[in-house]
Each structure stands twice: as structure tokens, then as C-alpha cells.
Design a protein around this motif. Structure first.
Motif, PDB file in Angstrom:
ATOM      1  N   ILE A 148       0.830  -1.205   0.000  1.00 29.92           N
ATOM      2  CA  ILE A 148       0.000   0.000   0.000  1.00 29.92           C
ATOM      3  C   ILE A 148       0.868   1.259   0.000  1.00 29.92           C
ATOM      4  O   ILE A 148       0.503   2.283  -0.577  1.00 29.92           O
ATOM      5  N   HIS A 172       1.922   2.628   2.977  1.00 27.89           N
ATOM      6  CA  HIS A 172       1.524   3.403   4.162  1.00 27.89           C
ATOM      7  C   HIS A 172       1.622   2.523   5.397  1.00 27.89           C
ATOM      8  O   HIS A 172       1.097   1.402   5.396  1.00 27.89           O
ATOM      9  N   VAL A 206      -6.596   4.533   4.680  1.00 29.94           N
ATOM     10  CA  VAL A 206      -5.391   5.372   4.596  1.00 29.94           C
ATOM     11  C   VAL A 206      -5.744   6.829   4.879  1.00 29.94           C
ATOM     12  O   VAL A 206      -5.016   7.540   5.585  1.00 29.94           O
ATOM     13  N   PHE A 239      -1.199   7.455  -2.209  1.00 22.47           N
ATOM     14  CA  PHE A 239      -1.588   6.124  -2.658  1.00 22.47           C
ATOM     15  C   PHE A 239      -2.274   6.185  -4.021  1.00 22.47           C
ATOM     16  O   PHE A 239      -1.952   5.412  -4.927  1.00 22.47           O
ATOM     17  N   SER A 268       0.110   7.242  -6.869  1.00 13.71           N
ATOM     18  CA  SER A 268       1.066   6.173  -7.187  1.00 13.71           C
ATOM     19  C   SER A 268       0.442   5.108  -8.073  1.00 13.71           C
ATOM     20  O   SER A 268       1.139   4.483  -8.876  1.00 13.71           O
ATOM     21  N   ASN A 269      -0.861   4.900  -7.928  1.00 16.23           N
ATOM     22  CA  ASN A 269      -1.510   3.792  -8.626  1.00 16.23           C
ATOM     23  C   ASN A 269      -2.449   4.208  -9.756  1.00 16.23           C
ATOM     24  O   ASN A 269      -2.892   3.336 -10.522  1.00 16.23           O
TER      25      ASN A 269
END
Length: 272
Positions: free
Chosen positions: A50, A52, A166, A178, A181-182
């Protein structure tokens, strides 16, 4: 690993886990440290995927807990569903902000199309599969073959629950990290045509001088946590067509697709 064995222990099972560990201490004390390390390692591996580290690990556990794993299905607040609700809206806000900054010349219509494509359940499921999050979903005791089907049906929801967890644990910045990044690479791809089978069928019907297709729920079967809907679609003068899916919406799309195929109309299917 069986569906009954949690990869990330849920706090609601703390009493049961404590009793189990106590019994194992008497029978085989040497095994207790190995179980502890294994649970920590599993949670740590998920946090690394993840990106995190959770200050409150109960949020991480809840994000992966399906309602079938709860002692009482009436207490659904201990499952991932509330976090999914939050994560869905957090994802929408973050992706909207990303799109606004990335495409300064795009009008509202293009931004809306891109947003709808990026936050759809299929996109969330793709992210979850890429990160291997489906391996950590905690299910209860379910029938043969049901477990894998459940994981596939909720994997997108779990991804949204993770975003919600998160956000609660680390704030907007952590959730944005997050998502960025994805989703950044996905955001750069050409906008995907948003024409599903229902849209195609409605447009075709209008072109034939027919009214809007009517969808009817014929049957609902299966347990509460894994329902199956059978839906028919009807147009005057045409043979009704049916579809079966894990939600009414999915069943309606499949019914529309069946009617398009029945009438020899190209579906332009983008339902994933």
C-alpha cells in the motif's frame, strides 16, 4: 490458506484469538512466537504494498474484512463497507484534482468521462489485483467455490476501503500519495469510450422507433452476502432477453447484451 484464516487478524476476533493462543501455549509454547511473527509479517507486507504504515492497525484489518467473517451479519459496521463508502468519495476527489491539473485544456465533459472511467469498480479492482490485495481479504465460512467468487466480486470495494482507511489514518496527503502512485499511469491513457450494453440498446431502440427498454427483476437467489440477480429486458415486438449477475446493474447489462446479440446488433461492449 482457507477462507476462515485471516491474513490480517481483525480486532473483533481479539477475544477468540486470545483464547486460542492461551490454549496453544499449554500444548506447544514454542509455536506462539512463530504465529505472532507471521501475523506481523503479513500485515507489514500489506502496508509495504500500500505504501503506508498504519498508526491504527485496526483500520487496516477492517478494510479487508468481509461481512461474512463477522460473528453477526447485523453488525455490518465492523466490515469494510463503511470504509468503502468513504474511500469511494476520497478517490473521486483526488482523481478529480489530478485530472484538473493534468488536463488544463479539457472541458467539463472530457474531465467527467475520464473521471468516470478511472473511479469505476473495474479500475479499482485492477489496482487491487496489481498490488495483490485480494490475497488478504478475510472471509467467513462459505460454501465450496463461493470464496473465490466473493473475492472477485468485492475486490474493487476492498481497494476503496483501503483508500478510506489510509485517509482516516494518515489524512488527505497519505491518501493522495496512494492514489497518485496507482492511478497516474492509468490517467495518462486515452479516455475510454463509456458506452455499455444498456446505452447501446437504448440508442438502437430509439433508432427503431421503440420506447426505452424495460428491465424487470425476475429472481434473486443465493445468500445475503453473495446474491445472484436474474433480470429480463423487454421491448415491444421483441423476445425478452435475460441476464444473471451479482448485482441488478450487472444483470441488466448482461440482459441488454443478450438482446443486442439476439437482434444482431454490434454491442460495442465496454463493461469489462
Amino acid at each position: 490458506m482457507s477462507d476462515d484464516t485471516p491474513l490480517i487478524p481483525h480486532p473483533s476476533n481479539a477475544d477468540d484469538n486470545a483464547g486460542t493462543v492461551a490454549a496453544e501455549q499449554q500444548a506447544a509454547p514454542a509455536k506462539k512466537p512463530r504465529r505472532r511473527v507471521s501475523a506481523k509479517a503479513a500485515a507489514k507486507a500489506i502496508e509495504q504494498r500500500i505504501g503506508h504504515t498504519f498508526a491504527d492497525p485496526t483500520l487496516l484489518a477492517t478494510a479487508f474484512t468481509h461481512v461474512s467473517a463477522l460473528k453477526s451479519s447485523r453488525n455490518r459496521t465492523e466490515s469494510y463497507q463503511r470504509l468503502e463508502f468513504l474511500g469511494d468519495h476520497v478517490l473521486g476527489l483526488i482523481v478529480s484534482d489530478m485530472l484538473y491539473r493534468a488536463f488544463p485544456k479539457a472541458d467539463e465533459g472530457e474531465l467527467s468521462k475520464r473521471l468516470a472511467d478511472l473511479v469505476r469498480k473495474e479500475a479499482c479492482a485492477d489496482v487491487a489485483k496489481t498490488l495483490g490485495l485480494h490475497e488478504a481479504i478475510k472471509l467467513g465460512t462459505v460454501g465450496p467455490g463461493v470464496g473465490e467468487r466473493l473475492r472477485k466480486s468485492v475486490i474493487g470495494d476492498i481497494c476503496e476501503a483501503v483508500i478510506g482507511a489510509v485517509f482516516l489514518d494518515g489524512g488527505y496527503a497519505a491518501a493522495a500519495h496512494f492514489v497518485e502512485s496507482n492511478w497516474t499511469e492509468r490517467m495518462r491513457k486515452p479516455v475510454r469510450p463509456l458506452r455499455d450494453a444498456k446505452t447501446v440498446l437504448q440508442e438502437w431502440a430509439q433508432g427503431q422507433g421503440l420506447p426505452t427498454p424495460v428491465y424487470r427483476e425476475i429472481e434473486r437467489t443465493g445468500p445475503h452476502h453473495d446474491p445472484q440477480f436474474r433480470v429480463s429486458v423487454e421491448l415491444p415486438g421483441l423476445t425478452p432477453a435475460e441476464g444473471v449477475g451479482g448485482s441488478k446493474r450487472a444483470a441488466e447489462k448482461l440482459a441488454a447484451l443478450a438482446m443486442l446479440k439476439q437482434e444482431g446488433v454490434p454491442s460495442g461492449n465496454n463493461d469489462g
